[in-house]
Scaffold this active site. Structure first.
Site, short mmCIF file in Angstrom:
data_model
loop_
_atom_site.label_atom_id
_atom_site.label_comp_id
_atom_site.label_asym_id
_atom_site.label_seq_id
_atom_site.Cartn_x
_atom_site.Cartn_y
_atom_site.Cartn_z
N TYR A 196 0.85 -1.20 0.00
CA TYR A 196 0.00 0.00 0.00
C TYR A 196 0.87 1.24 0.00
O TYR A 196 2.02 1.22 0.46
CB TYR A 196 -0.95 0.00 1.21
N CYS A 197 0.33 2.32 -0.53
CA CYS A 197 1.00 3.62 -0.53
C CYS A 197 -0.08 4.71 -0.60
O CYS A 197 -1.26 4.40 -0.51
CB CYS A 197 1.99 3.74 -1.68
N THR A 198 0.31 5.95 -0.75
CA THR A 198 -0.64 7.06 -0.62
C THR A 198 -1.82 6.94 -1.58
O THR A 198 -2.97 6.88 -1.17
CB THR A 198 0.08 8.41 -0.84
N GLY A 224 -4.93 3.16 -3.17
CA GLY A 224 -4.07 3.48 -2.03
C GLY A 224 -4.81 3.80 -0.74
O GLY A 224 -6.00 3.53 -0.58
N ILE A 225 -4.06 4.38 0.16
CA ILE A 225 -4.60 4.76 1.48
C ILE A 225 -5.75 5.75 1.32
O ILE A 225 -6.71 5.72 2.09
CB ILE A 225 -3.50 5.37 2.35
#
Length: 308
Positions: A196-198, A224-225
């Site tokens: 996961y990432c932004t 993403g988040i």
């Protein structure tokens, strides 16, 4: 009483918005796309960062809602970008000091030796995309087997992350190759790993790199988040604040989010990063509003002046 003319009601009103998006698609002439994007953003009066490469586009821009809508409308008139997943959030005004449009070899600078193949359908060979609700379904099915792998830099994870996530020791995206080749994560190669990432872009490539290095069951959080936080707020598996690359520096999906970071001066919980006052230092450090306002701390731990 007569209503005020429509034009008068709009005087002085502004609603700042920020949009985040990326599209992996082959671009034959990135320089031409750069010039078009520069012109489009300037005409729409938005600022921010836009990166173009042969792999596609990655951007975060902001401005008044009407200007941002004009930019997004123009963006989607170009066929390869018409299905871009635009993630909206509230700005605070003047969220970006300038407009920067650049052409780079990679949309995300991993400096990996792996060939990354991009088609009109996106990156080939990456992890299985999971919508937020599908992530919860995976958790229901596989439970404690599931491993969350943070695809961001360590400074971002300090103020928010998925519960029990693995957080690699990375200062920049270029550090990920050494991390995943170090052997410290080999025990998870047979586990279901959710990257996961932004907004999702880093995981598009990271998941390929992990699969190429023996991780068998790799997933990536679609959107993403940001998309997960929109869906579940403080009630899901996300814990803390989200680090963002604009004037806000962090955002919360609902009031009452827990602060994972700690002020380097007083130790109180805070998601607030500030720049070190040392001119030659570019390091960010966590410092709460009270300690900043009182002048108790303006240097990072590496640059604290030694008393005379």
């Amino acid at each position: 009483m007569c209503a005020a003319p429509h034009s008068l009601k709009l005087v002085g009103m502004s609603l700042p918005k920020i949009v985040l998006f990326y599209v992996f698609t082959p671009l034959a002439d990135p320089e031409a796309i750069k010039l078009w994007q520069q012109n489009l953003a300037e005409r729409a009066n938005v600022k921010g960062r836009i990166i173009v490469s042969e792999q596609g586009i990655n951007a975060t821009v902001g401005g008044d809602i009407h200007d941002v809508k004009r930019y997004v409308k123009g963006l989607k008139e170009y066929a390869p970008f018409k299905n871009a997943d635009i993630k909206w959030s509230d700005g605070v005004g003047d969220d970006f000091p300038r407009l920067s449009v650049k052409v780079r070899p990679e949309l995300v600078t991993f400096h990996a030796p792996d060939p990354i193949t991009v088609t009109e359908d996106g990156v080939r060979g990456g992890g299985t995309h999971l919508k937020p609700h599908q992530l919860h379904e995976l958790m229901d099915q596989r439970g404690e087997e599931v491993v969350f792998f943070d695809g961001r830099n360590a400074v971002e994870a300090r103020i928010g992350k998925f519960k029990d996530a693995l957080v690699p020791e990375t200062d920049t995206t270029r550090d990920f190759i050494d991390e995943i080749e170090s052997g410290k994560y080999d025990a998870f190669k047979d586990k279901p790993v959710v990257t996961y990432c932004t907004g999702g872009i880093r995981c598009e490539v990271l998941s390929v790199l992990m699969k190429n290095r023996g991780f068998q069951d790799v997933y990536q959080l679609d959107g993403g988040i940001v998309r997960y936080g929109e869906a579940y707020g403080n009630k899901g598996l996300w814990d803390g604040s989200l680090y963002v690359f604009d004037k806000r520096m962090h955002m919360e999906f609902e009031p009452g989010a827990r602060s994972l970071g700690s002020c380097v001066e007083c130790g109180n919980p805070t998601p607030r990063y500030v720049n070190c006052a040392e001119g030659s230092c570019r390091q960010l450090f966590l410092c709460c509003e009270d300690c900043t306002a009182s002048g108790a701390r303006d240097h990072c731990p590496d640059c604290v002046p030694v008393p005379a």
